[in-house]
Design an enzyme around this catalytic site. Sequence first.
Site, PDB file in Angstrom:
ATOM      1  N   ASP A 140       0.860  -1.184   0.000  1.00 16.47           N
ATOM      2  CA  ASP A 140       0.000   0.000   0.000  1.00 16.47           C
ATOM      3  C   ASP A 140       0.897   1.234   0.000  1.00 16.47           C
ATOM      4  O   ASP A 140       2.105   1.127   0.227  1.00 16.47           O
ATOM      5  CB  ASP A 140      -0.877  -0.039   1.257  1.00 16.47           C
ATOM      6  CG  ASP A 140      -1.765   1.177   1.377  1.00 16.47           C
ATOM      7  OD1 ASP A 140      -2.319   1.615   0.361  1.00 16.47           O
ATOM      8  OD2 ASP A 140      -1.885   1.705   2.498  1.00 16.47           O
ATOM      9  N   PHE A 158     -19.123   8.114   2.689  1.00 21.33           N
ATOM     10  CA  PHE A 158     -18.095   7.708   1.731  1.00 21.33           C
ATOM     11  C   PHE A 158     -18.011   6.192   1.666  1.00 21.33           C
ATOM     12  O   PHE A 158     -18.078   5.508   2.683  1.00 21.33           O
ATOM     13  CB  PHE A 158     -16.739   8.276   2.153  1.00 21.33           C
ATOM     14  CG  PHE A 158     -15.579   7.780   1.318  1.00 21.33           C
ATOM     15  CD1 PHE A 158     -15.209   8.459   0.174  1.00 21.33           C
ATOM     16  CD2 PHE A 158     -14.881   6.642   1.683  1.00 21.33           C
ATOM     17  CE1 PHE A 158     -14.156   8.014  -0.601  1.00 21.33           C
ATOM     18  CE2 PHE A 158     -13.819   6.183   0.919  1.00 21.33           C
ATOM     19  CZ  PHE A 158     -13.456   6.870  -0.236  1.00 21.33           C
ATOM     20  N   ARG A 166      -1.809  14.689  -2.472  1.00 15.23           N
ATOM     21  CA  ARG A 166      -3.118  14.041  -2.518  1.00 15.23           C
ATOM     22  C   ARG A 166      -4.183  15.106  -2.777  1.00 15.23           C
ATOM     23  O   ARG A 166      -4.189  16.152  -2.123  1.00 15.23           O
ATOM     24  CB  ARG A 166      -3.421  13.326  -1.199  1.00 15.23           C
ATOM     25  CG  ARG A 166      -2.447  12.220  -0.877  1.00 15.23           C
ATOM     26  CD  ARG A 166      -2.534  11.819   0.594  1.00 15.23           C
ATOM     27  NE  ARG A 166      -3.863  11.375   0.977  1.00 15.23           N
ATOM     28  CZ  ARG A 166      -4.280  10.130   0.875  1.00 15.23           C
ATOM     29  NH1 ARG A 166      -3.476   9.204   0.402  1.00 15.23           N
ATOM     30  NH2 ARG A 166      -5.497   9.786   1.264  1.00 15.23           N
ATOM     31  N   LYS A 178      -7.044  -5.421  -4.777  1.00 17.05           N
ATOM     32  CA  LYS A 178      -5.742  -5.708  -4.171  1.00 17.05           C
ATOM     33  C   LYS A 178      -5.600  -7.207  -3.896  1.00 17.05           C
ATOM     34  O   LYS A 178      -4.563  -7.811  -4.192  1.00 17.05           O
ATOM     35  CB  LYS A 178      -5.574  -4.922  -2.867  1.00 17.05           C
ATOM     36  CG  LYS A 178      -5.427  -3.417  -3.047  1.00 17.05           C
ATOM     37  CD  LYS A 178      -5.214  -2.745  -1.693  1.00 17.05           C
ATOM     38  CE  LYS A 178      -5.015  -1.240  -1.840  1.00 17.05           C
ATOM     39  NZ  LYS A 178      -4.748  -0.578  -0.548  1.00 17.05           N
ATOM     40  N   ASN A 222      -8.472  -1.280   4.816  1.00 20.20           N
ATOM     41  CA  ASN A 222      -8.663  -1.617   3.407  1.00 20.20           C
ATOM     42  C   ASN A 222      -7.558  -2.514   2.858  1.00 20.20           C
ATOM     43  O   ASN A 222      -7.619  -2.961   1.709  1.00 20.20           O
ATOM     44  CB  ASN A 222      -8.755  -0.337   2.565  1.00 20.20           C
ATOM     45  CG  ASN A 222      -7.498   0.503   2.659  1.00 20.20           C
ATOM     46  OD1 ASN A 222      -6.744   0.398   3.621  1.00 20.20           O
ATOM     47  ND2 ASN A 222      -7.273   1.338   1.675  1.00 20.20           N
TER      48      ASN A 222
END
Length: 1116
Positions: free
Chosen positions: A389, A508, A564, A741, A763
Amino acid sequence: MMKRFVYINDDSSQDLYCDNRISNRKYTLWNFLPKNLWEQFRRFMNQYFLLIACLQLWSLITPVNPASTWGPLIIIFAVSATKEAWDDYNRYLSDKQANEKEVWVVKDGIRKHIQAQDIHVGNIVWLRENDEVPCDLVLIGTSEPQGICYVETSALDGETDLKTRVVPLACIGLASEQLHIIKGVIECPNPDKDITRFDGNMRLFPPFIDNDLCPLTISNTLLQSCYLRNTEWACGVAKWLSIWLTIFSGNETKLGMSRGVPEPKLTAVDAMIDKLTGAIFLFQVVVVIVLGFAGNIWKDTEARKQWYVKYPEDGPWYELLVIPLRFELLCSIMIPISIKVSLDLVKGIYAKFIDWDEEMYDHDTRTPSHAANTAISEDLGQVEYILTDKTGTLTENKMIFRRCCINGVFYGNESGDALKDVQLLNAVANNVADVIRFVTIMTVCNTVIPIRSKSGTISYKAQSQDEDALVNAAARLHMVLISKNGSSLEINLNGSLIQYEILDILEFTSDRKRMSVVVKDCQDGKILLLSKGADEAILPCAYAGQQIRPFVDAVEQYAQLGLRTLCLGWRELKDDEYNEWSHAFKQARSTLVDREWKLAEVCQILEHDLEIIGVTAIEDRLQDGVPETIETLRQAGINFWMLTGDKQNTAIQIALLCNFISSEPKGQLLFINGKTEDEVLRSLERVLLTMRITSSEPKDLAFVVDGWALEIILKQYRAVFTELAILSRTAICCRVTPSQKAQLVELLKSCDYRTLAIGDGGNDVRMIQQADIGVGISGREGLQAARAADYSIGKFRFLKRLILVHGRYSYNRTAFLSQYSFYKSLLICFIQIFFSFFSGVSGTSLFNSISLMAYNVFYTSIPVLTVVLDKDLSEKTVMQNPQILLYCQAGRLLNPSTFAGWFGRSLYHALVVFLITVHAYADEKSEMEELSMVALSGCIWLQAFVVTIEMNSFTILQHLAIWGNFAAFYFINSLVSTIPSAGMYTIMFRLCRQPSYWITVVLIVAVGMGPVLALKYFRYTYRSSAINILQQAERSRGPIFSMGGLESQLKSLEKDVASLSTSQSKFRNSVYEPLLSASDPPPTSTRRSIGPATFDFLQPAQSRLSSSYSRNCKDN
C-alpha cells in the site's frame, strides 16, 4: 435473507436466542482426549506412525520391542496435547473473567446488577463512562439532549479515534423513566461478522410512538469489546451515560462471529518437505518389497538347510507377509517421527527472535515487532514479490494541507504553504463568497468530532487523516468547528457564530469515492448539498456548462508534486426536491436487503449539477528509510508492486521519490488505460509487446494501470495480464479497491511466486490475508492491518531486516534441520538393511529397542536444535550484501538435489559404520550387543561431527548441546549397562576398556568424515561462492569487498536480478540464469527443485562451504 425479531424489554421472548455466555474454548473436559487425538491423527504422517506402532504389537513380525515406536509416539503426542490443553485452559480463564463481569440491566423497570453471561437478547443495559460493552447493543437513550455519545473501538478494529454513536430518531427525547418501560420490536438480519454494517429497523409500541418504522445503521449500535469515552464532553457530568438494548449476545455478537482459527499457510519449505517425505515413502515401499521378496526366497531355499533354523512345513496363510511386514517395521524410521515437533519448536523460537529484536522497535510509537504466525518465518527468506500500500505504509500518513485552487485561483504555489498565503488569508478576512464556501465545505463535509478540553481548547478526532488535515487547515483560516452533535453543528467564522442543521449524511464508500452532507443554514433556511471526493467522482457531477478545465489542470499539477487531491463542490436544493429525495433515502435506509447498493443509487440521484468550487492538495511525507529499504530489497531480487487508491500521477511521483521506479532514461513507464474493453485490450497488448521486446535490455520497465482498466482486465484478459505481470519487476496500480488488491495477490500466487503484502489500514486486510506472508504496520489508521497480519512492524524500513536477517536465517536453519532429520533416520535404517544381508534377510534388528528410542528422541535431536543460533554470515554483512538472498529465493539449500546429497551421505556413512564395525567385531568372541553398541557409537560420533562441520558459528550453548549430548550418550549407556534385565549388562564397561573400541570409532569418524571434509575444502578453496568469499573476508577481518572474486560475482547477481521475473516457464521456455558463478553447469531441475545436473551425494546443507549452483527458472 434470514432475519430475527428482537422484542424490547420482553422477558417472555428471551429464551428464543442464546444468552451472553462467551466461549472460545476448543475442548471440554470430557471431549479433550478423543477430539485432540482425532485432530492429531488427521495428519497422514501420524496415521502412518500409528499403523507402524500397532503392527509392532504383533509379536510374530516385530523385530524390536514395540516401546521403540510407542515411546517416541506417545512423547510427541503428549507434547502436542499438553500445548493444546494449556492454550485452551488460558482461553477458559479469559472467558470466565469476561462472563462473570458485573453489568447493570433493567428488570421490571428497576436497574439491577447481574453477570455479563446472564444478559439475554432484548434486555436493556445501562453503561457508564469507560465501561466495556458486554454484547452488541442498540443505543436508545443518553443523558445528552441531542442523543449522542462517543465510543472507542480500538479493541475491535484497532482504530483509536473516537466514533460518534447516535440515538435512533424514534427514541430521541425519551426520558430515562420512559426508557425503563419502553416496549417495541427490532427487525434485523441474523448475526454476521461484518463489523462495518448493521441494517435493521425499529418500531416502538404505543404510547411511545405511533408505530412509525425507524431505520437502524451501524451508527446506532455499539459492538462488544468497545468502550465509552469522553463522557464529560459528550453529555456533561452524568452518573448514567447511556441506555442500550441488547440485539446480539454471546458468540452471536459480531466479534464472536469474527473469532476463529485462520487458514493455515503452507510454506515453500513445508511443501518441499512433504514432497521429500512422499519420495522417501515410495523408496521405503520399494525396499520393503525387494527385501521381503528376497527374504522369502532365502527362507524357502537357504534357511531350511541350516540346522539352527526351524520353520514349520505348513505355515499360516499370511506367512508370505511376515518378512515384508518385518522390513516395513524395520524401515519405518526412514521417515523421522520427530521432524514435525522439531520444526514447530525451532519455528516458535524464530518468532521469538522477531519479537525480541530491539533494532525493529519503533521508538516513535513505542511499537515492537511481533510475529503472530510462528509457522512461516522461513518463507520471509524466499519472498519474490512485495505488494505494498502507499498511504501510511510508504508514507507517514501525517496529512498536511499545502495548497489549494479555488475557482481557478492557485494559493500556496509560491510559498509552498497555502495557510501562509496572504492572498488567501485576505480573501477569508474579506468574506469572499467562493473562498468562504470552499472553507465551509472543508469544515462541514466530514465525520470529524470536535472535543473541548477543560481549558477551553478544541482538538479534533477524525477517522480519516485527510479530514483531520482539512478541518485543522480551516481552523487556521479562522473557520473553526466548535461543536457537533447528531443533528447540528456550530462554526466560528472570524468571531461570528454560524449554525447548520445536519439533515442527512451520504457516507463515503470505496465504490462511490465521495462523501456528501445535506445541511440547512439556520440563518437563511437554505438547504445545501456539500460534496468532496476524488476528481473522477466529483468532476463528472459538475453542472452543464461549467468550465472544469482549471480544476483538471490543478489536479494534474498537484499530482505531479506527489500531493493528494480532493475536489469540492456544492449546490442549493429546493425544498420539494429535498423532501422527495429524503423520502426515497429513508426507504433505502429502511430496507434489509441490499441496503448499501440501494443507498448508493439514491445518493446518485442527488449528487449531480454540482458547482465545482475548488481542489485541495495535501502532503503525505515519505517515512524515513523507505527509499533505502526498497533499493536494498530490489538488489536482493525482490519485485515491487504498489497498490494504492490514490490518483495515478500522485502514485507515480511517490514511486519516483522512494526508488520504486527509475526516471528517464534509465527507466520507462508503460501505461495501461481505457474505458472500454477494446481500448483496454489494445493498451494491454501494446504494453506486453514492449515488455517482450525490451526484456533483454538493462532498462527498468514498469507498467501503470488504474482501477477502471484493472477491473476489465481481471474479468476479461486475466491470462494476458498474468504474462505481463511475470515480465515486469515493477507495477503501479492506482485507484484500486480492497477486493482488487486481493485479486492481484492471488494472481501472482497462481504463478508460483512467493508474495508478501504489506499495509497499514483496514482496506489492506484482504490483501494481507490473501498473500503468502502478510505484514501489517501499526499506523495512524489503527491496528486492523497489524492484527490481521502474520507479522506486524512499526515502520516500513523494518521490512528490510525482517526479510534479509530473520527470513534468511530462518530459511537456512530450517533447510539444514529438515534434511539432517532425514539423514540421521536414513543412517540408522541403512545400517539395519545392511545387517539384514548378514542375517538371512529375515528382518532382524541390529539395535535393541532402548537404543533405537534413545537415538530418535535424545541422542540426535537435542544437538541439532541449537541450529537456531547458527549464523553463516553476520547481520551487518547480510544487510550490506542483499544479493545473497537469491540463494534462498531459488531454494538452493533445500531441493531434491541437496536432499540427494544428504541421502548419499547417509548411505555412505552407513556403509562405513557397518563395514568397519563388522570387520572389527564380527567374530565368535563378540556378542551381538557389542556389535550393536559399537555401530551405535559410530553413528553418534558421526552425528556430532556432522553437526559441528555444518555449523557456521558457535556459542557456549551449542558446544554444550553437541559435546554434552556426546558425553550423555556414554553416561546413559553406562547406567543401562548396570541393569541385568536391560539386555546390555556390562556391555559399555567392557567396550570402554578395549582399545579396539576406541580405534574403531576413530576409524569410523576418519573414513566417514575424511571425504566430506576434503570436498568441502576443495569447494571452499577453488569453487568459492559469494557467501564463501564473504565468510573468508569476515574471518580474516579484512574489508568485505577486498576479495577479488566477490565483486564480479555480485555484478553477475545484479544482472540476474533483472531477468529473475522472466523465468516463469508456465508461459516461457526455461532460461539458464547463472546465480553466483559463471562456471556452474546449467540446471536441469525445476524452480522449486534447484540443483546441478548431476547429483552430488556428499552435498552439505548449509551454504557456508556449498558449491555454487545455478539458479533455475520457474517451471510448473
